[in-house]
Design a protein around this motif. Structure first.
Motif, PDB file in Angstrom:
ATOM      1  N   LYS A 144       0.820  -1.216   0.000  1.00 22.37           N
ATOM      2  CA  LYS A 144       0.000   0.000   0.000  1.00 22.37           C
ATOM      3  C   LYS A 144       0.848   1.258   0.000  1.00 22.37           C
ATOM      4  CE  LYS A 144      -4.000  -2.032   2.366  1.00 22.37           C
ATOM      5  NZ  LYS A 144      -4.949  -1.898   3.493  1.00 22.37           N
ATOM      6  N   ALA A 145       0.359   2.262  -0.708  1.00 27.00           N
ATOM      7  CA  ALA A 145       1.065   3.542  -0.782  1.00 27.00           C
ATOM      8  C   ALA A 145       1.238   4.164   0.597  1.00 27.00           C
ATOM      9  CB  ALA A 145       0.302   4.499  -1.698  1.00 27.00           C
ATOM     10  N   SER A 146       0.305   3.920   1.497  1.00 24.18           N
ATOM     11  CA  SER A 146       0.350   4.517   2.833  1.00 24.18           C
ATOM     12  C   SER A 146       1.598   4.098   3.613  1.00 24.18           C
ATOM     13  CB  SER A 146      -0.902   4.133   3.628  1.00 24.18           C
ATOM     14  OG  SER A 146      -1.046   2.732   3.719  1.00 24.18           O
ATOM     15  N   GLU A 147       2.196   2.958   3.238  1.00 18.26           N
ATOM     16  CA  GLU A 147       3.411   2.508   3.915  1.00 18.26           C
ATOM     17  C   GLU A 147       4.545   3.520   3.761  1.00 18.26           C
ATOM     18  OE1 GLU A 147       4.348  -1.262   2.196  1.00 18.26           O
ATOM     19  OE2 GLU A 147       2.332  -2.062   2.537  1.00 18.26           O
ATOM     20  N   MET A 148       4.490   4.311   2.702  1.00 13.98           N
ATOM     21  CA  MET A 148       5.581   5.227   2.402  1.00 13.98           C
ATOM     22  C   MET A 148       5.409   6.592   3.058  1.00 13.98           C
ATOM     23  SD  MET A 148       8.423   4.953   0.794  1.00 13.98           S
ATOM     24  CE  MET A 148       9.777   6.065   0.392  1.00 13.98           C
ATOM     25  N   LEU A 149       4.242   6.850   3.617  1.00 16.49           N
ATOM     26  CA  LEU A 149       3.977   8.184   4.170  1.00 16.49           C
ATOM     27  C   LEU A 149       4.973   8.558   5.265  1.00 16.49           C
ATOM     28  CD1 LEU A 149       0.062   8.127   4.315  1.00 16.49           C
ATOM     29  CD2 LEU A 149       1.537   9.253   2.628  1.00 16.49           C
ATOM     30  N   TRP A 182       7.938   7.714   5.520  1.00 12.97           N
ATOM     31  CA  TRP A 182       9.312   7.758   5.040  1.00 12.97           C
ATOM     32  C   TRP A 182       9.535   8.803   3.952  1.00 12.97           C
ATOM     33  CZ3 TRP A 182      12.281   5.050   8.178  1.00 12.97           C
ATOM     34  CH2 TRP A 182      11.706   3.996   8.880  1.00 12.97           C
ATOM     35  N   LYS A 183       8.523   9.601   3.659  1.00  4.87           N
ATOM     36  CA  LYS A 183       8.653  10.581   2.569  1.00  4.87           C
ATOM     37  C   LYS A 183       9.789  11.567   2.816  1.00  4.87           C
ATOM     38  CE  LYS A 183       4.568  12.356   2.137  1.00  4.87           C
ATOM     39  NZ  LYS A 183       3.503  13.216   1.570  1.00  4.87           N
ATOM     40  N   ASP A 184       9.837  12.124   4.005  1.00  2.26           N
ATOM     41  CA  ASP A 184      10.880  13.109   4.298  1.00  2.26           C
ATOM     42  C   ASP A 184      12.265  12.479   4.237  1.00  2.26           C
ATOM     43  OD1 ASP A 184       8.938  15.018   4.635  1.00  2.26           O
ATOM     44  OD2 ASP A 184       8.914  14.888   6.819  1.00  2.26           O
ATOM     45  N   THR A 185      12.374  11.252   4.731  1.00  2.00           N
ATOM     46  CA  THR A 185      13.669  10.571   4.737  1.00  2.00           C
ATOM     47  C   THR A 185      14.169  10.339   3.323  1.00  2.00           C
ATOM     48  OG1 THR A 185      13.140   9.463   6.823  1.00  2.00           O
ATOM     49  CG2 THR A 185      14.899   8.508   5.493  1.00  2.00           C
ATOM     50  N   PHE A 186      13.345   9.738   2.476  1.00  2.00           N
ATOM     51  CA  PHE A 186      13.773   9.465   1.114  1.00  2.00           C
ATOM     52  C   PHE A 186      13.767  10.721   0.251  1.00  2.00           C
ATOM     53  CE2 PHE A 186      13.090   5.222   2.594  1.00  2.00           C
ATOM     54  CZ  PHE A 186      13.997   4.452   1.880  1.00  2.00           C
ATOM     55  N   GLY A 187      13.075  11.759   0.695  1.00  2.00           N
ATOM     56  CA  GLY A 187      13.108  13.025  -0.013  1.00  2.00           C
ATOM     57  C   GLY A 187      14.469  13.686   0.060  1.00  2.00           C
ATOM     58  N   ASN A 229       6.626  -5.187  -8.980  1.00  2.00           N
ATOM     59  CA  ASN A 229       5.382  -5.954  -8.877  1.00  2.00           C
ATOM     60  C   ASN A 229       4.587  -5.637  -7.614  1.00  2.00           C
ATOM     61  OD1 ASN A 229       7.824  -7.481  -7.894  1.00  2.00           O
ATOM     62  ND2 ASN A 229       6.257  -8.816  -7.029  1.00  2.00           N
ATOM     63  N   HIS A 230       5.262  -5.286  -6.518  1.00  2.00           N
ATOM     64  CA  HIS A 230       4.545  -4.998  -5.273  1.00  2.00           C
ATOM     65  C   HIS A 230       3.881  -3.621  -5.284  1.00  2.00           C
ATOM     66  CE1 HIS A 230       5.429  -8.350  -2.482  1.00  2.00           C
ATOM     67  NE2 HIS A 230       6.422  -8.570  -3.331  1.00  2.00           N
ATOM     68  N   ASP A 231       4.290  -2.759  -6.178  1.00  2.00           N
ATOM     69  CA  ASP A 231       3.768  -1.393  -6.182  1.00  2.00           C
ATOM     70  C   ASP A 231       2.330  -1.299  -6.697  1.00  2.00           C
ATOM     71  OD1 ASP A 231       6.139  -0.250  -5.192  1.00  2.00           O
ATOM     72  OD2 ASP A 231       7.035  -0.250  -7.187  1.00  2.00           O
ATOM     73  N   TYR A 232       1.876  -2.334  -7.367  1.00  2.00           N
ATOM     74  CA  TYR A 232       0.541  -2.290  -7.975  1.00  2.00           C
ATOM     75  C   TYR A 232      -0.572  -2.685  -7.004  1.00  2.00           C
ATOM     76  CZ  TYR A 232       3.066  -2.015 -12.418  1.00  2.00           C
ATOM     77  OH  TYR A 232       3.895  -1.632 -13.445  1.00  2.00           O
ATOM     78  N   GLY A 233      -0.223  -3.161  -5.825  1.00  2.00           N
ATOM     79  CA  GLY A 233      -1.246  -3.559  -4.861  1.00  2.00           C
ATOM     80  C   GLY A 233      -1.942  -4.860  -5.208  1.00  2.00           C
ATOM     81  N   ASP A 234      -1.267  -5.710  -5.982  1.00  2.00           N
ATOM     82  CA  ASP A 234      -1.895  -6.960  -6.435  1.00  2.00           C
ATOM     83  C   ASP A 234      -2.020  -8.003  -5.335  1.00  2.00           C
ATOM     84  OD1 ASP A 234      -2.232  -5.978  -8.972  1.00  2.00           O
ATOM     85  OD2 ASP A 234      -0.441  -6.944  -9.803  1.00  2.00           O
ATOM     86  N   TYR A 235      -1.327  -7.808  -4.212  1.00  2.00           N
ATOM     87  CA  TYR A 235      -1.320  -8.822  -3.163  1.00  2.00           C
ATOM     88  C   TYR A 235      -2.184  -8.429  -1.971  1.00  2.00           C
ATOM     89  CZ  TYR A 235       2.728  -9.771  -6.071  1.00  2.00           C
ATOM     90  OH  TYR A 235       3.559  -9.986  -7.150  1.00  2.00           O
ATOM     91  N   VAL A 236      -3.153  -7.543  -2.221  1.00  2.00           N
ATOM     92  CA  VAL A 236      -4.061  -7.062  -1.178  1.00  2.00           C
ATOM     93  C   VAL A 236      -5.498  -7.282  -1.635  1.00  2.00           C
ATOM     94  CG1 VAL A 236      -4.799  -5.053   0.161  1.00  2.00           C
ATOM     95  CG2 VAL A 236      -2.402  -5.295  -0.482  1.00  2.00           C
ATOM     96  N   ASP A 237      -6.354  -7.632  -0.702  1.00  2.00           N
ATOM     97  CA  ASP A 237      -7.781  -7.751  -1.005  1.00  2.00           C
ATOM     98  C   ASP A 237      -8.431  -6.379  -0.835  1.00  2.00           C
ATOM     99  OD1 ASP A 237      -7.602 -10.541  -1.407  1.00  2.00           O
ATOM    100  OD2 ASP A 237      -7.682 -10.873   0.760  1.00  2.00           O
ATOM    101  N   ALA A 265       1.951   9.692  -6.874  1.00  2.00           N
ATOM    102  CA  ALA A 265       2.044  11.056  -6.332  1.00  2.00           C
ATOM    103  C   ALA A 265       3.151  11.156  -5.286  1.00  2.00           C
ATOM    104  CB  ALA A 265       0.698  11.463  -5.735  1.00  2.00           C
ATOM    105  N   ILE A 266       3.270  10.122  -4.452  1.00  2.00           N
ATOM    106  CA  ILE A 266       4.308  10.119  -3.424  1.00  2.00           C
ATOM    107  C   ILE A 266       5.693  10.110  -4.069  1.00  2.00           C
ATOM    108  CG2 ILE A 266       5.377   8.688  -1.633  1.00  2.00           C
ATOM    109  CD1 ILE A 266       2.537   7.890  -0.774  1.00  2.00           C
ATOM    110  N   GLN A 267       5.863   9.311  -5.107  1.00  2.00           N
ATOM    111  CA  GLN A 267       7.156   9.290  -5.781  1.00  2.00           C
ATOM    112  C   GLN A 267       7.505  10.663  -6.336  1.00  2.00           C
ATOM    113  OE1 GLN A 267       8.766   6.175  -7.914  1.00  2.00           O
ATOM    114  NE2 GLN A 267       7.422   4.561  -7.163  1.00  2.00           N
ATOM    115  N   LYS A 268       6.504  11.345  -6.865  1.00  2.00           N
ATOM    116  CA  LYS A 268       6.741  12.696  -7.384  1.00  2.00           C
ATOM    117  C   LYS A 268       7.115  13.654  -6.258  1.00  2.00           C
ATOM    118  CE  LYS A 268       4.627  16.320 -10.223  1.00  2.00           C
ATOM    119  NZ  LYS A 268       3.415  16.743 -11.000  1.00  2.00           N
ATOM    120  N   GLU A 269       6.435  13.534  -5.117  1.00  2.00           N
ATOM    121  CA  GLU A 269       6.741  14.395  -3.967  1.00  2.00           C
ATOM    122  C   GLU A 269       8.159  14.160  -3.472  1.00  2.00           C
ATOM    123  OE1 GLU A 269       3.802  14.190  -0.848  1.00  2.00           O
ATOM    124  OE2 GLU A 269       2.222  13.819  -2.316  1.00  2.00           O
ATOM    125  N   ILE A 270       8.609  12.920  -3.516  1.00  2.00           N
ATOM    126  CA  ILE A 270       9.961  12.597  -3.075  1.00  2.00           C
ATOM    127  C   ILE A 270      11.005  13.139  -4.048  1.00  2.00           C
ATOM    128  CG2 ILE A 270      11.557  10.646  -2.727  1.00  2.00           C
ATOM    129  CD1 ILE A 270       9.209   9.079  -1.612  1.00  2.00           C
TER     130      ILE A 270
END
Length: 409
Positions: free
Chosen positions: A205-210, A212-217, A231-239, A255-260
């Protein structure tokens, strides 16, 4: 339910064998109680973590640690089985021979049984200790690996050009911010010209990165930071509750990648320019053999570049290289991938041995490979997934320097 019953039976069998070895070596009853207490806690926590909560198939840090401790305990017992089972067979054959041929009434070889158990326990302690170390220290044992690659047709202006590659961040697994901050500083210390990230920013999930945004930014590179999806970025392994929710998750991650500060290449290309010369950077979406997503479109990604350009391809899964890239009409000088993690377990002694179970699944699983005058680097990964640790295959920061001319010039 059947799977849990079979799992419980397997765990019970392994635990009994482990206990047999311990009982042979020591008569201290408190050791017996401790052994079974550890077994109950490990299996109980594993079952609790994977049958409670509403995360579904999401692999949370608590689930990862439950799996890690279970794996460690089972590995300890699995190593014992060949020794004890083999000893049981030998004892049975010798005992039967003595009873039938020699006709002895009793058969005992306690000293040999104890010796075999001591040897088995000593060997079982190696994976046991290694897996615990991998969870405690190994997962953040970041290594910078440097490579120099030579190309006759590299534009002169890019002689000495430095690329830093990271891959497989898996931010949903992190549990120590100070260690990640250290790794970000280590990446920046390389002072490369460009930073390329080859996919799997999150577990699901994208929320996992919230968090860490400042750190990786804080990541920086003179000529920019570029990324592709894994493959994990598409959310295919979540119901997901709906297709719309899954789609929104992917849009949030973009959007998060762009913010970083990453320029995310979705079957696209960019030119890197220097002193009036340029090289083409091509990024495809995930394409993997087997059951993995095949969203990568190499033809589309290269539609805006020329066939005679010097080309660097970013493609998350290294199986794409052999299946599609090597024989593509466009010559891709260097492909950068990740995905395998080197299975986070193996043995590497430069110049001597390079082994991991990953080699049974992937022909190209870690490091530089060359075929048809084309190179691929398979990054061992920045983060970790599943087993919350690394043993022998350490988290990697790759630095590749491009040189013009033959290697021995």
């Amino acid at each position: 339910m059947i799977r849990w019953i079979l799992f419980a039976l397997l765990f019970l069998i392994l635990t009994i064998y482990g206990f047999q070895a311990i009982r042979t070596v020591t008569k201290q009853t408190w050791v017996y109680y401790l052994f079974f207490a550890v077994a109950i806690v490990v299996v109980g926590n594993f079952i609790f973590q994977f049958t409670s909560g509403n995360e579904g198939r999401v692999l949370t840090p608590s689930k990862s640690f439950a799996f890690g401790f279970l794996l460690t305990f089972m590995a300890f017992n699995i190593v014992l089985i060949p020794f004890l089972f083999g000893e049981d067979i030998i004892r049975g054959i010798i005992g039967l021979y003595d009873k039938v041929v020699v006709r002895k009434d009793e058969f005992h070889l306690p000293s040999r049984r104890k010796f075999v158990s001591q040897v088995a326990l000593g060997l079982a302690a190696i994976p046991f200790g290694s897996l615990l170390y991998g969870m405690y220290k190994g997962k953040y044992n970041f290594r910078v690996l440097n490579y120099t690659l030579h190309f006759d047709d590299l534009p002169e202006a890019f002689h000495g050009y430095r690329i830093t590659q990271i891959s497989d961040i898996h931010s949903g697994s992190f549990d120590d911010k100070s260690k990640i901050e250290y790794a970000i500083d280590l990446i920046n210390e390389q002072a490369s010209d460009v930073l390329l990230f080859t996919g799997d920013m999150v577990n699901n999930k994208a929320s996992e990165m919230l968090h860490w945004k400042d750190t990786f930014g804080r990541l920086k590179a003179k000529d920019g930071k570029f990324s592709v999806l894994g493959n994990h970025d598409y959310g295919d392994y979540v119901d997901w509750n709906s297709p719309e929710a899954k789609h929104q998750n992917l849009e949030d991650l973009k959007a998060i990648q762009k913010e970083i500060g990453f320029d995310l290449l979705l079957n696209e290309s960019r030119y890197l320019e220097k002193d009036g010369q340029r090289l083409a950077l091509v990024g495809v979406e995930n394409w993997g053999k087997g059951g993995f997503k095949k969203a990568g479109d190499l033809t589309k990604a290269a539609s805006e570049i020329q066939s005679d350009d010097f080309k660097i391809l970013m493609s998350h899964d290294p199986s794409h290289w052999e299946a599609k890239v090597l024989n593509d009409p466009y010559h891709y000088h260097l492909t950068l991938s990740g995905h395998t993690h080197g299975m986070q377990f193996g043995i590497e002694i430069p110049g001597w041995i390079k082994w991991s179970p990953a080699k049974w699944r992937y022909k190209h699983w870690a490091g530089i490979y060359t075929e048809l005058n084309q190179h691929i680097n398979v990054n061992r990964g920045f983060g970790y997934l599943g087993y919350p640790g690394r043993v022998g295959i350490w988290p990697e920061i790759t630095v590749i320097e491009l040189k013009k001319g033959p290697k021995n010039a």
